[in-house]
Design a protein around this motif. Structure first.
Motif, PDB file in Angstrom:
ATOM      1  N   ALA A 106       0.835  -1.209   0.000  1.00 47.09           N
ATOM      2  CA  ALA A 106       0.000   0.000   0.000  1.00 47.09           C
ATOM      3  C   ALA A 106       0.864   1.251   0.000  1.00 47.09           C
ATOM      4  CB  ALA A 106      -0.931  -0.002   1.207  1.00 47.09           C
ATOM      5  N   TRP A 107       1.990   1.213   0.709  1.00 49.55           N
ATOM      6  CA  TRP A 107       2.927   2.335   0.756  1.00 49.55           C
ATOM      7  C   TRP A 107       3.459   2.642  -0.639  1.00 49.55           C
ATOM      8  CZ3 TRP A 107       4.655   5.734   4.378  1.00 49.55           C
ATOM      9  CH2 TRP A 107       5.877   6.367   4.162  1.00 49.55           C
ATOM     10  N   GLN A 108       3.872   1.604  -1.345  1.00 54.09           N
ATOM     11  CA  GLN A 108       4.420   1.790  -2.686  1.00 54.09           C
ATOM     12  C   GLN A 108       3.333   2.184  -3.685  1.00 54.09           C
ATOM     13  OE1 GLN A 108       6.534  -1.816  -3.482  1.00 54.09           O
ATOM     14  NE2 GLN A 108       8.173  -1.334  -2.045  1.00 54.09           N
ATOM     15  N   LYS A 109       2.146   1.604  -3.543  1.00 54.08           N
ATOM     16  CA  LYS A 109       1.046   1.923  -4.447  1.00 54.08           C
ATOM     17  C   LYS A 109       0.620   3.382  -4.302  1.00 54.08           C
ATOM     18  CE  LYS A 109      -2.032  -1.270  -4.786  1.00 54.08           C
ATOM     19  NZ  LYS A 109      -3.196  -2.151  -4.512  1.00 54.08           N
ATOM     20  N   SER A 110       0.698   3.915  -3.092  1.00 55.20           N
ATOM     21  CA  SER A 110       0.311   5.307  -2.830  1.00 55.20           C
ATOM     22  C   SER A 110       1.445   6.285  -3.096  1.00 55.20           C
ATOM     23  CB  SER A 110      -0.144   5.454  -1.377  1.00 55.20           C
ATOM     24  OG  SER A 110      -1.265   4.653  -1.125  1.00 55.20           O
ATOM     25  N   HIS A 111       2.612   5.789  -3.469  1.00 57.75           N
ATOM     26  CA  HIS A 111       3.792   6.623  -3.740  1.00 57.75           C
ATOM     27  C   HIS A 111       4.149   7.486  -2.531  1.00 57.75           C
ATOM     28  CE1 HIS A 111       3.531   5.357  -7.890  1.00 57.75           C
ATOM     29  NE2 HIS A 111       2.264   5.775  -7.943  1.00 57.75           N
ATOM     30  N   CYS A 112       4.173   6.877  -1.375  1.00 60.40           N
ATOM     31  CA  CYS A 112       4.478   7.601  -0.144  1.00 60.40           C
ATOM     32  C   CYS A 112       5.983   7.731   0.044  1.00 60.40           C
ATOM     33  CB  CYS A 112       3.880   6.865   1.056  1.00 60.40           C
ATOM     34  SG  CYS A 112       2.085   6.767   1.024  1.00 60.40           S
ATOM     35  N   HIS A 113       6.363   8.738   0.811  1.00 62.52           N
ATOM     36  CA  HIS A 113       7.771   8.972   1.152  1.00 62.52           C
ATOM     37  C   HIS A 113       7.884   9.147   2.653  1.00 62.52           C
ATOM     38  CE1 HIS A 113       8.749   9.474  -3.070  1.00 62.52           C
ATOM     39  NE2 HIS A 113       7.721  10.305  -3.174  1.00 62.52           N
ATOM     40  N   GLU A 114       9.040   8.772   3.190  1.00 68.17           N
ATOM     41  CA  GLU A 114       9.284   8.921   4.629  1.00 68.17           C
ATOM     42  C   GLU A 114       9.247  10.399   5.005  1.00 68.17           C
ATOM     43  OE1 GLU A 114       9.985   6.654   7.083  1.00 68.17           O
ATOM     44  OE2 GLU A 114       9.708   4.960   5.734  1.00 68.17           O
ATOM     45  N   THR A 115       8.695  10.678   6.156  1.00 67.60           N
ATOM     46  CA  THR A 115       8.704  12.038   6.669  1.00 67.60           C
ATOM     47  C   THR A 115      10.105  12.335   7.184  1.00 67.60           C
ATOM     48  OG1 THR A 115       6.414  11.791   7.374  1.00 67.60           O
ATOM     49  CG2 THR A 115       7.664  13.602   8.352  1.00 67.60           C
ATOM     50  N   PRO A 116      10.715  13.438   6.725  1.00 70.77           N
ATOM     51  CA  PRO A 116      12.066  13.737   7.222  1.00 70.77           C
ATOM     52  C   PRO A 116      12.020  14.061   8.706  1.00 70.77           C
ATOM     53  CG  PRO A 116      11.251  15.539   5.863  1.00 70.77           C
ATOM     54  CD  PRO A 116      10.235  14.431   5.788  1.00 70.77           C
ATOM     55  N   PRO A 117      13.061  13.680   9.420  1.00 72.79           N
ATOM     56  CA  PRO A 117      13.076  14.004  10.853  1.00 72.79           C
ATOM     57  C   PRO A 117      13.148  15.506  11.050  1.00 72.79           C
ATOM     58  CG  PRO A 117      15.195  13.125  10.167  1.00 72.79           C
ATOM     59  CD  PRO A 117      14.263  12.995   8.988  1.00 72.79           C
ATOM     60  N   PRO A 118      12.604  16.016  12.143  1.00 75.22           N
ATOM     61  CA  PRO A 118      12.654  17.460  12.386  1.00 75.22           C
ATOM     62  C   PRO A 118      14.104  17.904  12.581  1.00 75.22           C
ATOM     63  CG  PRO A 118      11.834  16.325  14.317  1.00 75.22           C
ATOM     64  CD  PRO A 118      11.946  15.303  13.225  1.00 75.22           C
ATOM     65  N   PRO A 119      14.413  19.128  12.159  1.00 70.95           N
ATOM     66  CA  PRO A 119      15.794  19.598  12.326  1.00 70.95           C
ATOM     67  C   PRO A 119      16.140  19.711  13.810  1.00 70.95           C
ATOM     68  CG  PRO A 119      14.376  21.392  11.611  1.00 70.95           C
ATOM     69  CD  PRO A 119      13.558  20.128  11.561  1.00 70.95           C
ATOM     70  N   ALA A 120      17.381  19.449  14.095  1.00 72.47           N
ATOM     71  CA  ALA A 120      17.840  19.527  15.482  1.00 72.47           C
ATOM     72  C   ALA A 120      17.841  20.985  15.935  1.00 72.47           C
ATOM     73  CB  ALA A 120      19.241  18.951  15.608  1.00 72.47           C
ATOM     74  N   ALA A 121      17.404  21.200  17.141  1.00 72.57           N
ATOM     75  CA  ALA A 121      17.362  22.563  17.682  1.00 72.57           C
ATOM     76  C   ALA A 121      18.783  23.040  17.962  1.00 72.57           C
ATOM     77  CB  ALA A 121      16.538  22.593  18.955  1.00 72.57           C
ATOM     78  N   LYS A 122      19.035  24.271  17.570  1.00 71.78           N
ATOM     79  CA  LYS A 122      20.366  24.837  17.808  1.00 71.78           C
ATOM     80  C   LYS A 122      20.447  25.299  19.257  1.00 71.78           C
ATOM     81  CE  LYS A 122      21.000  26.482  13.111  1.00 71.78           C
ATOM     82  NZ  LYS A 122      21.226  27.641  12.257  1.00 71.78           N
ATOM     83  N   PRO A 123      21.579  25.049  19.906  1.00 70.05           N
ATOM     84  CA  PRO A 123      21.709  25.528  21.293  1.00 70.05           C
ATOM     85  C   PRO A 123      21.771  27.048  21.312  1.00 70.05           C
ATOM     86  CG  PRO A 123      23.764  24.555  20.539  1.00 70.05           C
ATOM     87  CD  PRO A 123      22.742  24.315  19.460  1.00 70.05           C
ATOM     88  N   ILE A 124      21.147  27.645  22.293  1.00 73.75           N
ATOM     89  CA  ILE A 124      21.122  29.102  22.421  1.00 73.75           C
ATOM     90  C   ILE A 124      22.427  29.541  23.070  1.00 73.75           C
ATOM     91  CG2 ILE A 124      19.949  31.066  23.473  1.00 73.75           C
ATOM     92  CD1 ILE A 124      17.408  29.355  23.420  1.00 73.75           C
ATOM     93  N   ALA A 125      23.158  30.380  22.342  1.00 73.93           N
ATOM     94  CA  ALA A 125      24.434  30.872  22.855  1.00 73.93           C
ATOM     95  C   ALA A 125      24.172  32.094  23.726  1.00 73.93           C
ATOM     96  CB  ALA A 125      25.356  31.253  21.700  1.00 73.93           C
ATOM     97  N   PRO A 126      24.876  32.230  24.848  1.00 72.28           N
ATOM     98  CA  PRO A 126      24.701  33.432  25.676  1.00 72.28           C
ATOM     99  C   PRO A 126      25.173  34.657  24.902  1.00 72.28           C
ATOM    100  CG  PRO A 126      26.446  32.030  26.565  1.00 72.28           C
ATOM    101  CD  PRO A 126      25.815  31.291  25.431  1.00 72.28           C
ATOM    102  N   ALA A 127      24.546  35.800  25.165  1.00 75.05           N
ATOM    103  CA  ALA A 127      24.856  37.042  24.444  1.00 75.05           C
ATOM    104  C   ALA A 127      26.275  37.504  24.724  1.00 75.05           C
ATOM    105  CB  ALA A 127      23.861  38.123  24.833  1.00 75.05           C
ATOM    106  N   ALA A 128      26.698  37.384  25.937  1.00 72.71           N
ATOM    107  CA  ALA A 128      28.040  37.847  26.291  1.00 72.71           C
ATOM    108  C   ALA A 128      28.830  36.653  26.811  1.00 72.71           C
ATOM    109  CB  ALA A 128      27.967  38.953  27.323  1.00 72.71           C
ATOM    110  N   ALA A 129      29.302  35.835  25.900  1.00 69.30           N
ATOM    111  CA  ALA A 129      30.037  34.643  26.306  1.00 69.30           C
ATOM    112  C   ALA A 129      31.428  35.005  26.822  1.00 69.30           C
ATOM    113  CB  ALA A 129      30.160  33.686  25.135  1.00 69.30           C
ATOM    114  N   ASP A 130      31.973  36.171  26.388  1.00 73.44           N
ATOM    115  CA  ASP A 130      33.308  36.583  26.805  1.00 73.44           C
ATOM    116  C   ASP A 130      33.325  37.063  28.253  1.00 73.44           C
ATOM    117  OD1 ASP A 130      33.618  36.263  24.069  1.00 73.44           O
ATOM    118  OD2 ASP A 130      33.464  38.412  23.693  1.00 73.44           O
ATOM    119  N   LYS A 131      32.276  37.759  28.640  1.00 71.02           N
ATOM    120  CA  LYS A 131      32.262  38.386  29.955  1.00 71.02           C
ATOM    121  C   LYS A 131      31.783  37.402  31.011  1.00 71.02           C
ATOM    122  CE  LYS A 131      30.994  42.748  27.812  1.00 71.02           C
ATOM    123  NZ  LYS A 131      29.977  43.772  27.743  1.00 71.02           N
TER     124      LYS A 131
END
Length: 150
Positions: A106-131
């Motif tokens: 049924a998957w092939q007959k319906s021409h279905c494709h895998e759902t891509p995984p959600p993009p990985a969340a980027k870590p939030i960098a602190p605004a003042a990493a130097d200080k």
């Protein structure tokens, strides 16, 4: 008297041969082809499924088949394990394989494709990493004078 001895020997032989014959008959079940597995599944079950439903069902069937294979492998290690694996898990495993076959069709007959995984969340960098961060100043707590009388 000799007839009784022969009868007793034949019954012993039958008792000993029965488990061997049973094990050999089950051994033939282990090598079922895909045409045999589809006999245990409904071919029209997945005709009205959309791609999202088929994707979920395929994942569930794959995980169930892997679980059953693991249970059969675990049962094989125990005493009389192959017999237990055949009796307890083989029917479910064959049914799941048949369902997987029809879900894949049924998957092939319906021409279905895998759902891509959600993009990985980027870590939030602190605004003042130097200080270096400043420590918060805590106010000093003042105690109340003791007004109790001795």
């Amino acid at each position: 008297m000799t007839d009784r001895l022969r009868h007793r020997e034949l019954s012993r032989a039958a008792v000993l041969a029965a488990p061997i014959a049973f094990a050999l008959s089950l051994g033939g079940c282990a090598e079922m082809s895909d045409t045999m597995t589809t006999a245990f599944a409904d071919p029209a079950k997945y005709e009205l499924y959309d791609c999202k439903q088929l994707e979920t069902e395929r994942k569930n069937l794959a995980s169930r088949a892997a679980e059953l294979q693991g249970l059969m492998a675990k049962a094989d290690t125990g005493f009389a394990g192959p017999v237990v694996a055949e009796m307890a898990y083989r029917n479910d495993y064959v049914a799941v394989r048949g369902q997987s076959h029809f879900a894949e069709e049924a998957w092939q007959k319906s021409h279905c494709h895998e759902t891509p995984p959600p993009p990985a969340a980027k870590p939030i960098a602190p605004a003042a990493a130097d200080k270096p961060a400043k420590k918060p100043v805590k106010p000093v707590a003042r105690s109340k004078p003791d007004t109790s009388v001795y």
